[in-house]
Design an enzyme around this catalytic site. Structure first.
Site, PDB file in Angstrom:
ATOM      1  N   ILE A  14      47.696  40.478  19.041  1.00  0.00           N
ATOM      2  CA  ILE A  14      48.936  40.040  19.429  1.00  0.00           C
ATOM      3  C   ILE A  14      49.893  40.677  20.118  1.00  0.00           C
ATOM      4  O   ILE A  14      50.272  41.502  19.419  1.00  0.00           O
ATOM      5  CB  ILE A  14      49.310  38.654  18.867  1.00  0.00           C
ATOM      6  CG1 ILE A  14      48.474  37.604  18.442  1.00  0.00           C
ATOM      7  CG2 ILE A  14      50.742  38.280  19.325  1.00  0.00           C
ATOM      8  CD1 ILE A  14      49.048  36.283  17.322  1.00  0.00           C
ATOM      9  N   CYS A  15      50.030  40.849  21.565  1.00  0.00           N
ATOM     10  CA  CYS A  15      51.000  41.645  22.130  1.00  0.00           C
ATOM     11  C   CYS A  15      52.436  41.386  21.391  1.00  0.00           C
ATOM     12  O   CYS A  15      52.966  40.259  21.730  1.00  0.00           O
ATOM     13  CB  CYS A  15      51.010  41.554  23.609  1.00  0.00           C
ATOM     14  SG  CYS A  15      52.446  42.483  24.430  1.00  0.00           S
TER      15      CYS A  15
END
Lengths: 102, 130, 139, 130, 102, 139
Positions: free
Chosen positions: B77-78
């Site tokens: 997940i960024c």
């Protein structure tokens, strides 16, 4: 090897199919997925867009998305090939790169 | 072949999260490798453990978690996108002065460099979005 | 207009999006079902890709998502029977009424006769219907 | 006049959440009343307290919370939409067997009936979405 | 009193401006907001769509959205009125109901 | 192709969406900036409403959001100077290069002369450039 383009929006709602077909090179492929499968139907205001491009571009459409939307295979523009998720993977592998028209 | 997968939209609202999952499953079933699944934009919302979908519906989040666990897939997940949208692990939670976190099992939070790296290390990158 | 007791408003739900590609169609239907309990004057409009929501033969098994199209058939039981479909939207998509699910209701003022809930209307008629609404929901 | 406001998209990704806020502020500044702001679809993501936007950017969530507090505005998150997307308060969290919650101050979770009611009780309903 | 319609998408990307103008009744109003403000610009492929509708429909465009996108007022189709958020509220109050073309 | 050491790939970022209405333009730019550190062969394409990202005179004060357009001007400092704008997309919108911000870079192979990063290309040229890419990012 050439690009494979994915189009996931209805051609009646968005401009992505138009843009894809304007910029897709001869010899490239287009895979219609999600709401993009409406672009594969014959006898619509958008059918000519695809029919005219078929001489230089190969068209595929994702079967599970067609079925979900109640589009039977007899409604498709002739020459568009129905594929599954496994074929989707093969198509990506067989082309040099993938461009998703979002 | 090595595949990188980018997911730009959250669960349920857009089909992108479903198509990406079905595609990822097919990649494995075809004997290929998945370098990484990277979640960007609203895609970060695929990684919250607080969802409770209707009982007759698929559970998009736990499906990803099980997929990661079964096939040892790297789900990233960024961090920047996650901060904007309220997804955090315990480390991020502490760093940002929050009282809790909500990340689901099998996901980890990292930087955008992981997306670029995945695109370089993979033979193909496939993007799913709105 | 903002009186609480006995106010009956004309509420219209505009459906312009295809099913499955996004959740708007499904979640719109959830509002319609809840809203049915409020005894308002309800109508539904299907315009543009919204007409695809009513397509016959939807089968989501291979997709792994829920097929919510049968729910439209239950609308008659909720006394929702003013379902307007724009003719021009159908035509642009090569569709006609036979391609849509049959949606019916039982008319209590006519000895519970089964009647068609779907009204195919022109753009002008749809425009006139829209103008009469007190509240327009769009998702 | 009484206004009802419906927000269909989450923070940052779509401008809808910003436009809805600016409109709501203008409603108050014009001397009108807001019956309720209802958050549906991805709009429920406006109500998570776990966001940490960049320091040079607006904080969409806390802006809603302060707005609710200052002007006594009813901010309602749809429970069904929230369950799909992982937004919950402590009650919902317990009911669904979760270990934590993430709702922001000033928001409450309730049913879709609140949207219908707001549309009936208001003189105008205005919708903001994608 | 008639409806006020809001359009928040670019007419080059989506069909919402087309649909809005097809279905908006004579005497109704249209407010262009967010990316919808691109529909207010003169000299584009979509300008005629708005110009042709102006005889029966009143057009408004949200100023803050124009400024953000660098669209100066001299680029607008003549006859479209620039408004602020307060005017947006007034317009909603002055019309019988609001329809958002999403 | 999947070797790690010294691989240089052609990476293209496709920008097709207008700024501010959605966050895609801003978050795409954030990827571009991070990606600049990876020493790959980077190019940016601006197609359809993406050309609006480069519009001059953006002022977001009244909107209360961040004006990120100055960041495009910094791309030259990150050695990103292959910026392709489709001519047909500009024309459809009544725009020409004068309506866009000037984006430049200093060419180290030409005594640090300041050069234009923006290349206005035809649909055919854009199509050819696309075909040469190893990776295409779209958001």
């Amino acid at each position: 090897m050439s690009l494979i383009h994915t189009v996931n929006k209805s051609p009646f709602d968005r401009n992505t199919l138009d843009s894809c077909l304007r910029l897709a090179a001869k010899g490239s492929s287009v895979l219609l997925i999600e709401d993009g499968v409406y672009g594969a139907i014959k006898g619509t205001e958008k059918s000519d867009l695809v029919t005219n491009a078929m001489s230089s571009i190969a068209f595929y459409v994702l079967g599970p998305d067609l079925q979900a939307r109640g589009v039977s295979s007899d409604k498709l523009i002739s020459g568009i090939k129905i594929v599954g998720y496994g074929d989707f993977v093969d198509l990506v592998a067989q082309h040099s790169a993938t461009q998703a028209w979002l | 072949m090595k595949f990188g997968i980018l997911v730009n939209e959250g669960p349920y609202t857009h089909q992108a999260a479903d198509t990406a999952y079905q595609f990822a499953l097919a990649v494995i079933n075809k004997g290929h490798e998945i370098t990484r699944v990277f979640f960007y934009h609203d895609g970060v919302n695929n990684g919250t453990r607080l969802t409770t979908p209707p009982q007759d519906d698929r559970n998009i989040v736990s499906r990803w978690s099980e997929f990661a666990n079964t096939h040892n897939i790297d789900l990233v997940i960024c961090v920047a996108a996650a901060q904007r949208r309220g997804i955090c692990d315990s480390g991020e939670s502490k760093r940002n002065g929050k009282d809790t976190d909500n990340i689901a099992p099998g996901f980890r939070i990292s930087g955008l460099g992981q997306l670029i790296e995945a695109s370089i290390l993979s033979d193909r990158l496939v993007v799913f979005g709105d | 207009m903002s009186d609480k007791g006995g106010t009956v408003k004309k509420l219209m739900y505009i459906n312009r999006k295809a099913p499955y590609g996004t959740i708007y169609a499904l979640e719109s239907l959830e509002v319609v079902l809840i809203g049915a309990a409020f005894d308002q004057n309800i109508s539904l409009a299907f315009i543009d890709d919204g007409v695809y929501q009513l397509a016959k033969g939807q089968n989501t098994e291979a997709l792994g998502v829920k097929n919510f199209s049968p729910t439209y058939k239950a609308l008659g039981d909720y006394d929702i029977n003013k379902i307007y479909v724009e003719k021009e939207s159908l035509q642009a998509r090569g569709l006609n009424q036979d391609d849509l699910m049959a949606l019916t209701y039982e008319d209590e003022d006519d000895d519970w006769a089964e009647k068609n809930s779907i009204h195919i209307v022109s753009t002008k008629e749809m425009s006139d219907i829209l103008e009469q609404q007190d509240v327009v929901f769009s998702f």
